[in-house]
Design a protein around this motif. Structure first.
Motif, PDB file in Angstrom:
ATOM      1  N   ILE A  29      59.566  58.417  85.501  1.00 43.87           N
ATOM      2  CA  ILE A  29      58.617  57.526  84.832  1.00 43.87           C
ATOM      3  C   ILE A  29      58.162  58.025  83.458  1.00 43.87           C
ATOM      4  O   ILE A  29      57.306  57.410  82.843  1.00 43.87           O
ATOM      5  CB  ILE A  29      57.379  57.255  85.723  1.00 43.87           C
ATOM      6  CG1 ILE A  29      56.573  58.524  85.975  1.00 43.87           C
ATOM      7  CG2 ILE A  29      57.780  56.586  87.021  1.00 43.87           C
ATOM      8  CD1 ILE A  29      55.236  58.278  86.657  1.00 43.87           C
ATOM      9  N   ILE A  30      58.731  59.132  82.971  1.00 40.94           N
ATOM     10  CA  ILE A  30      58.256  59.694  81.706  1.00 40.94           C
ATOM     11  C   ILE A  30      58.581  58.808  80.516  1.00 40.94           C
ATOM     12  O   ILE A  30      59.540  58.046  80.530  1.00 40.94           O
ATOM     13  CB  ILE A  30      58.814  61.114  81.436  1.00 40.94           C
ATOM     14  CG1 ILE A  30      60.339  61.112  81.326  1.00 40.94           C
ATOM     15  CG2 ILE A  30      58.332  62.103  82.438  1.00 40.94           C
ATOM     16  CD1 ILE A  30      60.919  62.435  80.883  1.00 40.94           C
ATOM     17  N   SER A  31      57.748  58.941  79.507  1.00 37.54           N
ATOM     18  CA  SER A  31      58.010  58.318  78.214  1.00 37.54           C
ATOM     19  C   SER A  31      58.607  59.381  77.312  1.00 37.54           C
ATOM     20  O   SER A  31      58.154  60.523  77.291  1.00 37.54           O
ATOM     21  CB  SER A  31      56.709  57.826  77.570  1.00 37.54           C
ATOM     22  OG  SER A  31      56.126  56.812  78.314  1.00 37.54           O
TER      23      SER A  31
ATOM     24  N   ALA B 296      48.663  61.174  89.436  1.00 37.97           N
ATOM     25  CA  ALA B 296      47.505  60.277  89.538  1.00 37.97           C
ATOM     26  C   ALA B 296      46.259  61.072  89.925  1.00 37.97           C
ATOM     27  O   ALA B 296      45.176  60.853  89.375  1.00 37.97           O
ATOM     28  CB  ALA B 296      47.768  59.177  90.566  1.00 37.97           C
ATOM     29  N   ARG B 297      46.421  62.000  90.843  1.00 38.63           N
ATOM     30  CA  ARG B 297      45.275  62.833  91.254  1.00 38.63           C
ATOM     31  C   ARG B 297      44.800  63.725  90.098  1.00 38.63           C
ATOM     32  O   ARG B 297      43.603  63.945  89.938  1.00 38.63           O
ATOM     33  CB  ARG B 297      45.640  63.660  92.472  1.00 38.63           C
ATOM     34  CG  ARG B 297      45.758  62.810  93.723  1.00 38.63           C
ATOM     35  CD  ARG B 297      46.013  63.639  94.971  1.00 38.63           C
ATOM     36  NE  ARG B 297      46.141  62.767  96.109  1.00 38.63           N
ATOM     37  CZ  ARG B 297      47.183  62.746  96.922  1.00 38.63           C
ATOM     38  NH1 ARG B 297      48.190  63.576  96.731  1.00 38.63           N
ATOM     39  NH2 ARG B 297      47.232  61.907  97.937  1.00 38.63           N
ATOM     40  N   ILE B 298      45.739  64.229  89.308  1.00 40.93           N
ATOM     41  CA  ILE B 298      45.376  65.040  88.138  1.00 40.93           C
ATOM     42  C   ILE B 298      44.580  64.187  87.151  1.00 40.93           C
ATOM     43  O   ILE B 298      43.562  64.633  86.617  1.00 40.93           O
ATOM     44  CB  ILE B 298      46.640  65.625  87.459  1.00 40.93           C
ATOM     45  CG1 ILE B 298      47.282  66.690  88.345  1.00 40.93           C
ATOM     46  CG2 ILE B 298      46.301  66.195  86.073  1.00 40.93           C
ATOM     47  CD1 ILE B 298      48.661  67.130  87.888  1.00 40.93           C
TER      48      ILE B 298
ATOM     49  N   ASP C 173      52.384  54.545  82.026  1.00 40.08           N
ATOM     50  CA  ASP C 173      53.636  54.814  82.746  1.00 40.08           C
ATOM     51  C   ASP C 173      53.418  54.738  84.250  1.00 40.08           C
ATOM     52  O   ASP C 173      54.236  54.184  84.985  1.00 40.08           O
ATOM     53  CB  ASP C 173      54.189  56.207  82.390  1.00 40.08           C
ATOM     54  CG  ASP C 173      54.561  56.352  80.940  1.00 40.08           C
ATOM     55  OD1 ASP C 173      55.044  55.371  80.341  1.00 40.08           O
ATOM     56  OD2 ASP C 173      54.368  57.457  80.389  1.00 40.08           O
ATOM     57  N   LEU C 174      52.310  55.309  84.700  1.00 39.17           N
ATOM     58  CA  LEU C 174      51.982  55.288  86.123  1.00 39.17           C
ATOM     59  C   LEU C 174      51.783  53.857  86.610  1.00 39.17           C
ATOM     60  O   LEU C 174      52.243  53.486  87.689  1.00 39.17           O
ATOM     61  CB  LEU C 174      50.728  56.124  86.372  1.00 39.17           C
ATOM     62  CG  LEU C 174      50.466  56.581  87.787  1.00 39.17           C
ATOM     63  CD1 LEU C 174      51.617  57.417  88.324  1.00 39.17           C
ATOM     64  CD2 LEU C 174      49.189  57.384  87.848  1.00 39.17           C
TER      65      LEU C 174
ATOM     66  N   LEU D 117      55.370  53.398  92.150  1.00 33.01           N
ATOM     67  CA  LEU D 117      54.221  53.830  92.940  1.00 33.01           C
ATOM     68  C   LEU D 117      53.156  52.746  92.967  1.00 33.01           C
ATOM     69  O   LEU D 117      52.531  52.496  93.985  1.00 33.01           O
ATOM     70  CB  LEU D 117      53.641  55.119  92.360  1.00 33.01           C
ATOM     71  CG  LEU D 117      52.446  55.733  93.077  1.00 33.01           C
ATOM     72  CD1 LEU D 117      52.856  56.220  94.459  1.00 33.01           C
ATOM     73  CD2 LEU D 117      51.870  56.875  92.259  1.00 33.01           C
ATOM     74  N   VAL D 118      52.959  52.081  91.824  1.00 30.88           N
ATOM     75  CA  VAL D 118      51.950  51.029  91.724  1.00 30.88           C
ATOM     76  C   VAL D 118      52.566  49.650  91.886  1.00 30.88           C
ATOM     77  O   VAL D 118      52.064  48.825  92.637  1.00 30.88           O
ATOM     78  CB  VAL D 118      51.177  51.140  90.387  1.00 30.88           C
ATOM     79  CG1 VAL D 118      50.222  49.976  90.214  1.00 30.88           C
ATOM     80  CG2 VAL D 118      50.428  52.455  90.317  1.00 30.88           C
ATOM     81  N   THR D 119      53.677  49.387  91.202  1.00 29.41           N
ATOM     82  CA  THR D 119      54.273  48.049  91.278  1.00 29.41           C
ATOM     83  C   THR D 119      54.859  47.774  92.655  1.00 29.41           C
ATOM     84  O   THR D 119      55.046  46.619  93.018  1.00 29.41           O
ATOM     85  CB  THR D 119      55.365  47.848  90.211  1.00 29.41           C
ATOM     86  OG1 THR D 119      56.391  48.836  90.396  1.00 29.41           O
ATOM     87  CG2 THR D 119      54.783  47.940  88.815  1.00 29.41           C
TER      88      THR D 119
END
Length: 185
Positions: free
Chosen positions: A11-13, A99-101, A126-127, A132-134
């Motif tokens: 998922i990185i940019s 996400a926790r970070i 990105d998250l 994970l979200v979608t």
């Protein structure tokens, strides 16, 4: 791809835009505007001593006093504005951990470093676009009735907040941070 096997590298940019701590600070917002980004990494001889965001710059300018004094001088360097020693991640770290970070450190991005080399950056955006979200199905308790619709609408409209109306009355505001918090539980 299953969300169980999802990694930061998925998922990185990239590329990541960077400035030197010795650069005139006005260079950073110009770079951000040119590339439609909200943060740059501060790189010094291949090392990552800091990160600079629009918020960092805005906060610093706001605290300079009178409005007429709120501008960059040719003397201001990036090192005077940036956040030192940013939290970073490895390419194999889970987006759930990221996400926790974001929540615990109250930050919106982490540089991704592989064997001492910056390979990208993971942002809240990105998250929000990740599986994970979608990949959410159903509802997120106490956040929204339809998380999938909310995420899709946020992405489509390129916004981080949604006004929630229930029975023609304001019910609240849903932030992308709220969704990230629920996913991170």
């Amino acid at each position: 791809m299953s969300t169980n096997t999802l990694a930061a590298s998925d998922i990185i940019s990239s590329p990541v835009f960077a400035v030197s701590p010795r650069d005139i600070v006005a260079h950073a917002p110009n770079l951000m505007v040119r590339h439609k980004i909200s943060r740059v990494l501060v790189m010094d001889e291949g090392k990552l001593p800091g990160k600079l965001t629009k918020k960092d710059i805005g906060y610093r300018l706001h605290h300079q006093g009178a409005v007429w004094r709120r501008r960059f001088s040719d003397q201001n360097r990036v090192a005077e504005y940036d956040m030192r020693d940013p939290v970073s991640a490895t390419p194999l770290i889970s987006p759930l951990v990221i996400a926790r970070i974001f929540i615990t450190k109250k930050i919106g991005s982490v540089p991704v470093i592989d064997n001492g080399i910056v390979v990208g950056i993971v942002t809240k955006e990105d998250l929000m676009k990740s599986a994970l979200v979608t990949g959410l199905r159903g509802t997120i308790q106490d956040v929204t009735e339809d998380a999938v619709t909310a995420v899709a609408l946020m992405q489509c409209e390129q916004v981080n907040n949604l006004v929630v109306v229930e029975h023609n009355a304001l019910a609240g505001i849903l932030k992308s941070d709220d969704i990230i918090k629920e996913v991170a539980k």
